[in-house]
Design a protein around this motif. Structure first.
Motif, short mmCIF file in Angstrom:
data_model
loop_
_atom_site.label_atom_id
_atom_site.label_comp_id
_atom_site.label_asym_id
_atom_site.label_seq_id
_atom_site.Cartn_x
_atom_site.Cartn_y
_atom_site.Cartn_z
N GLY A 51 7.73 -0.49 -15.00
CA GLY A 51 9.16 -1.10 -15.02
C GLY A 51 9.08 -2.34 -15.89
O GLY A 51 7.83 -2.93 -16.18
N ILE A 52 10.17 -2.87 -16.50
CA ILE A 52 10.34 -3.92 -17.06
C ILE A 52 10.35 -5.36 -16.05
O ILE A 52 11.32 -5.29 -15.15
N PRO A 94 0.84 -1.41 0.07
CA PRO A 94 -0.05 -0.11 0.16
C PRO A 94 0.85 1.28 0.04
O PRO A 94 0.39 2.19 -0.60
N LYS A 95 2.02 1.36 0.65
CA LYS A 95 2.83 2.42 0.55
C LYS A 95 3.76 2.63 -0.48
O LYS A 95 4.44 3.62 -0.50
N PHE A 96 3.91 1.46 -1.34
CA PHE A 96 5.04 1.62 -2.62
C PHE A 96 3.89 2.02 -3.69
O PHE A 96 2.91 1.48 -4.05
N PRO A 97 4.58 3.10 -4.55
CA PRO A 97 3.89 3.70 -5.59
C PRO A 97 3.36 2.59 -6.56
O PRO A 97 4.73 2.00 -7.13
N ILE A 98 2.47 2.21 -7.02
CA ILE A 98 2.19 0.97 -7.96
C ILE A 98 2.53 1.21 -9.18
O ILE A 98 3.00 0.46 -10.14
#
Length: 84
Positions: free
Chosen positions: A21-22, A11-15
């Motif tokens: 990303g690859i 939840p705290k990491f930008p999706i």
């Protein structure tokens, strides 16, 4: 510039970073023999020669590769794979 990132959605990491990303995965080979072959082929002769006691190093490396291969192979059985 390259950034190697290993992450699961949180939840705290930008999706958006994960989406843009690859994606790369490394799957271990199926079976004990295939895993042993992959691990032993990753070693070069120069690494063996750099060691002061190459005979003992080769035996230790083989034992560690075998142990790792067994653990990876038994993982597919879950907890049952370690109890038998």
């Amino acid at each position: 510039f390259r950034l190697w990132l290993s992450s699961s959605p949180h939840p705290k990491f930008p999706i958006g970073i994960l989406q843009r990303g690859i994606k790369m995965t490394t799957e271990p080979p199926k079976g004990l023999k295939a895993n042993m072959t992959r691990l032993m082929n990753n070693m070069s002769e120069s690494k063996f020669e750099a060691c002061g006691k190459p005979a003992k190093y080769k035996k230790l490396l083989y034992a560690m590769c075998w142990f790792h291969s067994v653990l990876v192979d038994r993982r597919k059985f879950g907890t049952l794979g370690r109890n038998i």
